[in-house]
Design an enzyme around this catalytic site. Structure first.
Site: not given
Length: 303
Positions: A122, A204
């Site tokens: 992420c 993400c």
């Protein structure tokens, strides 16, 4: 000499002659046999490959794919050393071999996408549009962020050309479709759209996009980022998109973040329930531009 009388055999007499029904059956059988031979000849007769206006498949395509895969999995990303590069190559080729290069579908590459699994951390995803070289320089130096071409599938296919032909099980080394030939569903375009979509879906946290501020439209709706990636970000996983609008260091500087083009991108992102932020000439990337232009006023440090 004995007298023998020879009589003519009547034509109406049954002998070795075939009945009319048998004659018809034999004729039909011969016609079917001839038709079968014609079909076999047509199927087996070598056909010339389709001719296109674009450049052909890159020479040594298979060797390059296999070599890049091994370099990536064994040296650059040893955590992926368990990936089967030979299987990746064969699955890749099955996506377009022996197929009309204008009729490729997303499903043709689905087995390849399913085969190669890679997790991007992420906050480490970097998209780009019209700024490929600079984006790649940045991720190479920065070392922790990923553009699409820093993933395994993007790495092995970067800057290559390929296509097949319905008449052969080999690749077409004579020509491939050119962008001007009204052939949007060609093997290369579909491949990049498929893996671009997957790259966006997997992103993400906070994601970044590097745009070219020297263009009149830094955000271009018909680009891969504008038509595929931005619309496949998952708002449940991505909460913010940061745009880095980079200008040519020798060009005219402007506040591209307030341009109609960037405002359009902002509207798309906000409507999809994500935060949008924009920065002109993101400084860490600007430093890379300054390496080649150290005397430029924007590169001078105020000591």
């Amino acid at each position: 000499m004995a007298n023998y009388e020879f009589s003519q055999v009547s034509e109406d007499r049954p002998g070795c002659r075939l009945t009319r029904k048998a004659q018809i059956g034999l004729g039909v059988g011969l016609l079917l046999l001839v038709a079968l031979v014609v079909v076999v000849v047509i199927v087996l007769w070598p056909r010339s490959p389709l001719v296109w206006k674009g450049k052909p498949t890159t020479k040594h395509f298979a060797d390059i794919i296999l070599g890049r895969c091994l370099i990536y999995t064994q040296i650059l990303r040893p955590e992926m050393r368990d990936q089967d590069c030979k299987k990746i190559l064969s699955t890749f080729k099955r996506g377009f071999i022996s197929k009309n290069p204008c009729n490729i579908t997303n499903e043709d590459y689905a087995p390849l996408v399913k085969l190669v699994t890679q997790t991007i951390p992420c906050n480490k995803t970097l998209f780009w549009s019209k700024s490929k070289h600079l984006a790649h320089q940045y991720t190479w130096i920065q070392g922790k962020m990923f553009t699409l071409e820093d993933t395994l599938l993007g790495y092995i296919a970067d800057d290559l050309r390929w296509c097949g032909d319905p008449s052969t099980s080999d690749m077409n080394y004579d020509s491939c479709p050119h962008w001007s030939e009204n052939c949007p569903n060609n093997p290369v375009a579909v491949f990049w759209n498929v893996i671009s979509q997957k790259f966006a879906e997997d992103a993400c946290g906070v994601v970044q996009v590097m745009l070219n501020g020297s263009l009149s439209e830094p955000f271009y709706r018909n680009s891969t980022f504008g038509s595929v990636e931005v619309f496949n970000l998952d708002p449940n996983k991505v909460h913010k998109l940061q745009a880095w609008v980079m200008h040519d260091i020798k060009g005219t500087s402007s506040n591209a973040c307030s341009s109609p083009s960037i405002n359009e991108l902002k509207s798309i992102v906000n409507k999809r329930n994500m935060i949008f932020a924009c920065q002109d000439n993101y400084r860490p990337v600007r430093f890379l531009q300054c390496v080649k232009n150290p005397e430029h006023p924007s590169c001078r440090l105020n000591v």
